[in-house]
Design an enzyme around this catalytic site. Sequence first.
Site, PDB file in Angstrom:
ATOM      1  N   LYS A 172       0.869  -1.313  -0.008  1.00 27.78           N
ATOM      2  CA  LYS A 172       0.170   0.066  -0.158  1.00 27.78           C
ATOM      3  C   LYS A 172       0.753   1.326   0.024  1.00 27.78           C
ATOM      4  CE  LYS A 172      -2.753   3.151   2.315  1.00 27.78           C
ATOM      5  NZ  LYS A 172      -1.812   4.072   1.588  1.00 27.78           N
ATOM      6  N   GLU A 247      10.142   2.333  10.251  1.00 26.22           N
ATOM      7  CA  GLU A 247      10.946   3.232   9.732  1.00 26.22           C
ATOM      8  C   GLU A 247      10.194   4.567   9.805  1.00 26.22           C
ATOM      9  OE1 GLU A 247      14.513   0.881   8.837  1.00 26.22           O
ATOM     10  OE2 GLU A 247      14.153   2.866   9.285  1.00 26.22           O
ATOM     11  N   CYS A 281      13.491  11.703   5.456  1.00 28.70           N
ATOM     12  CA  CYS A 281      13.713  11.625   6.922  1.00 28.70           C
ATOM     13  C   CYS A 281      15.292  11.714   7.658  1.00 28.70           C
ATOM     14  CB  CYS A 281      13.333  10.222   7.008  1.00 28.70           C
ATOM     15  SG  CYS A 281      13.924   8.818   6.246  1.00 28.70           S
ATOM     16  N   GLU A 385       9.434  17.124  14.474  1.00 29.24           N
ATOM     17  CA  GLU A 385       9.703  16.971  13.259  1.00 29.24           C
ATOM     18  C   GLU A 385       8.895  17.581  12.375  1.00 29.24           C
ATOM     19  OE1 GLU A 385       8.215  13.505  11.139  1.00 29.24           O
ATOM     20  OE2 GLU A 385      10.379  13.332  10.283  1.00 29.24           O
TER      21      GLU A 385
HETATM   22  O1  TXE Z   1       3.541   9.104   6.741  1.00 25.07           O
HETATM   23  P1  TXE Z   1       2.129   8.573   7.286  1.00 25.07           P
HETATM   24  P2  TXE Z   1       3.571  10.133   5.757  1.00 25.07           P
HETATM   25  C1  TXE Z   1       8.077   9.787   7.823  1.00 25.07           C
HETATM   26  C2  TXE Z   1       8.415  11.360   8.047  1.00 25.07           C
HETATM   27  C3  TXE Z   1       7.027  11.540   7.698  1.00 25.07           C
HETATM   28  C4  TXE Z   1       6.088  11.025   7.280  1.00 25.07           C
HETATM   29  C5  TXE Z   1       5.667  11.389   5.877  1.00 25.07           C
HETATM   30  O2  TXE Z   1       8.878  11.374   9.227  1.00 25.07           O
HETATM   31  O3  TXE Z   1       6.379  12.449   9.093  1.00 25.07           O
HETATM   32  O4  TXE Z   1       6.914   9.828   7.377  1.00 25.07           O
HETATM   33  O5  TXE Z   1       5.200  10.296   5.190  1.00 25.07           O
HETATM   34  C6  TXE Z   1      -0.261   4.751   6.020  1.00 25.07           C
HETATM   35  N1  TXE Z   1      -2.601   2.078   9.356  1.00 25.07           N
HETATM   36  N2  TXE Z   1       9.156   9.195   6.867  1.00 25.07           N
HETATM   37  O6  TXE Z   1       2.869  11.354   5.948  1.00 25.07           O
HETATM   38  O7  TXE Z   1       1.045   9.167   7.529  1.00 25.07           O
HETATM   39  C7  TXE Z   1      -0.559   6.021   4.865  1.00 25.07           C
HETATM   40  O8  TXE Z   1      -1.504   5.676   3.943  1.00 25.07           O
HETATM   41  C8  TXE Z   1      -1.807   1.714   8.519  1.00 25.07           C
HETATM   42  C9  TXE Z   1      10.158   8.710   7.649  1.00 25.07           C
HETATM   43  O9  TXE Z   1       2.948   9.356   4.212  1.00 25.07           O
HETATM   44  O10 TXE Z   1       2.674   7.758   8.327  1.00 25.07           O
HETATM   45  C10 TXE Z   1       0.902   5.845   4.079  1.00 25.07           C
HETATM   46  O11 TXE Z   1       0.825   4.747   3.267  1.00 25.07           O
HETATM   47  N3  TXE Z   1      -1.201   2.359   7.450  1.00 25.07           N
HETATM   48  C11 TXE Z   1      10.769   7.649   6.791  1.00 25.07           C
HETATM   49  C12 TXE Z   1       1.868   5.293   5.131  1.00 25.07           C
HETATM   50  O12 TXE Z   1       0.956   5.125   6.316  1.00 25.07           O
HETATM   51  C13 TXE Z   1      -1.497   4.049   7.731  1.00 25.07           C
HETATM   52  C14 TXE Z   1      10.982   8.129   5.361  1.00 25.07           C
HETATM   53  C15 TXE Z   1       2.547   6.491   5.746  1.00 25.07           C
HETATM   54  O13 TXE Z   1       1.859   7.669   6.046  1.00 25.07           O
HETATM   55  C16 TXE Z   1      -2.203   4.344   8.753  1.00 25.07           C
HETATM   56  C17 TXE Z   1      10.065   8.609   5.079  1.00 25.07           C
HETATM   57  C18 TXE Z   1      -2.850   3.280   9.673  1.00 25.07           C
HETATM   58  N4  TXE Z   1      -3.669   3.726  10.953  1.00 25.07           N
HETATM   59  C19 TXE Z   1       8.983   9.257   5.622  1.00 25.07           C
HETATM   60  N5  TXE Z   1      -2.370   5.653   8.503  1.00 25.07           N
HETATM   61  C20 TXE Z   1      11.970   6.658   7.364  1.00 25.07           C
HETATM   62  N6  TXE Z   1      12.402   6.697   8.566  1.00 25.07           N
HETATM   63  O14 TXE Z   1      12.882   6.434   6.529  1.00 25.07           O
HETATM   64  C21 TXE Z   1      -1.661   5.973   7.636  1.00 25.07           C
HETATM   65  N7  TXE Z   1      -0.923   4.998   6.970  1.00 25.07           N
END
Ligand code: TXE
Length: 482
Positions: A172, A247, A281, A385
Amino acid sequence: MDPVLNYIDGAFVAAQSGETLDTVNPATGDVITTLPRSGSVDVEAATSAALRASSKWAATSMAERIQWLHRLADALDEDHETIARLESMDTGKPISLARRVDASRSVANFRFFAEFGEQHEEPTFSDHGAVNHVHRSPIGCVGLITPWNLPLYLLTWKVAPAMLMGNTIVAKPSELTPLTAHHLASVMQRIGLPKGVFNLVHGLGPEVGQAMVEHPQIRGISFTGGTATGKIVAATAAPMFKKISLELGGKNATVVLDDAPLDEIMDDLVRASFTNSGQVCLCGSRILVDSAIYEDFKGRFVEAVGRMVIGDPTEESTTMGTVISKDHQQKVESYIRLGVEEGGKVLIGGTSSEAPVDNVPSEGAFLRPTVLEGLSHTSRTATEEIFGPVVTLHSFDNEDEAVAMANATEYGLAGSVWTKDAKRGHAFGQRLDTGIVWVNTWLNRDLRTPFGGVKQSGVGREGGAWSLNFFSELTNICVLQP
Ligand code: TXE
């Protein structure tokens, strides 16, 4: 552009509800196309397809699976420019960055794990008259959930080792960036990957991602995304004793020691601060500088930031495009305002109304790179962040103080140290509570190394053998020798 569809059991299908979401070009505000707003019934269909394919795929040889990874690397390489353009359109990142980072690394992820698989041998241990053989088998069906900042780069980083280890997949991507995941599925269909090995379900996190984490037959979850979401994933998966890899977020320190060669490192520090509009990140969002060189550093850094070309991501000369969405633009702007409220001074940049980007549509999520100074290193702006083009400058008087400042957040993903003396940098790096430290470089990636963070930056490591260990179950077979 044709609608994005789910890819289930080797076929492209809409969500069973028929509902869709829009995916928007952040640089123009235009709707690019739609994607399925899937639900648990679609996750169930994808998981059933993955389970049907599971035993046959697990029974294929490593050599056969390695060949599939090479074929995927070849096919993505042929589509390199298409992938770069799709990624740039979906995220607002400059086309040059999408080529150099997103498209190239997506090819490299498959190539690397194919070659890593070719060289990998399972260890044996002999003692007490017996030989112990480590036997590796797939988890079965795994769930891959990925974010919007490096969409195909981070998806393929999980797909490649998961396939190599013989798992079947339900993936996903973020609902904000479905295009390149859709392209990956079309490549898999084109090259004839057996149906059910890779399944793609698009939609909202709480509706699709949550259903994946809850599904009893998805036995491992590899998640990359925000810390808040990571907590939800962990809380759901832990009682089910699923394997999970998280991650998460970061608030990384860039530490500039008193002997840092300022004539040589400014472009690197701008890159470490503002690549992908700071939406990596691994970006350094806090720059800690020895007080002896702070004023000199500040002048040089602000001048280097001023040389960035902010604008239309389709222009070859652009070095920084948009952030991912207007919502995210507003979130980042709220932190710029908070920084001023907390006593910070804007040295360059500011909100889109204070420092507008020229010649771009107002519907675009553009922000200029922003540098603040004068904030406490314990302020909210310097510890929370932001995940956008905003960095804060801080000075320290000695290395002990720099270590304390760098470690003073709830995150622990990455950091970088800049100094003429590599040994001094290596020693300093060992004192940082992070998973990754770069000395006199940044985003220098050897894919064999462990990648991941500590504290609120996550649990587990990806990369090389760490990915193989996550995506497989180990059995130790102890054979008494005759
Ligand atoms: O994250 P989200 P985002 C982190 C970075 C930033 C964020 C940005 O810190 O804050 O990611 O990405 C799904 N159950 N990193 O905003 O909202 C959502 O649909 C299961 C760190 O997208 O957490 C998406 O596909 N899944 C990283 C995915 O989770 C759920 C590198 C991430 O969404 C969900 C990149 C739920 N309840 C970004 N809710 C690193 N450390 O490498 C949402 N999703």
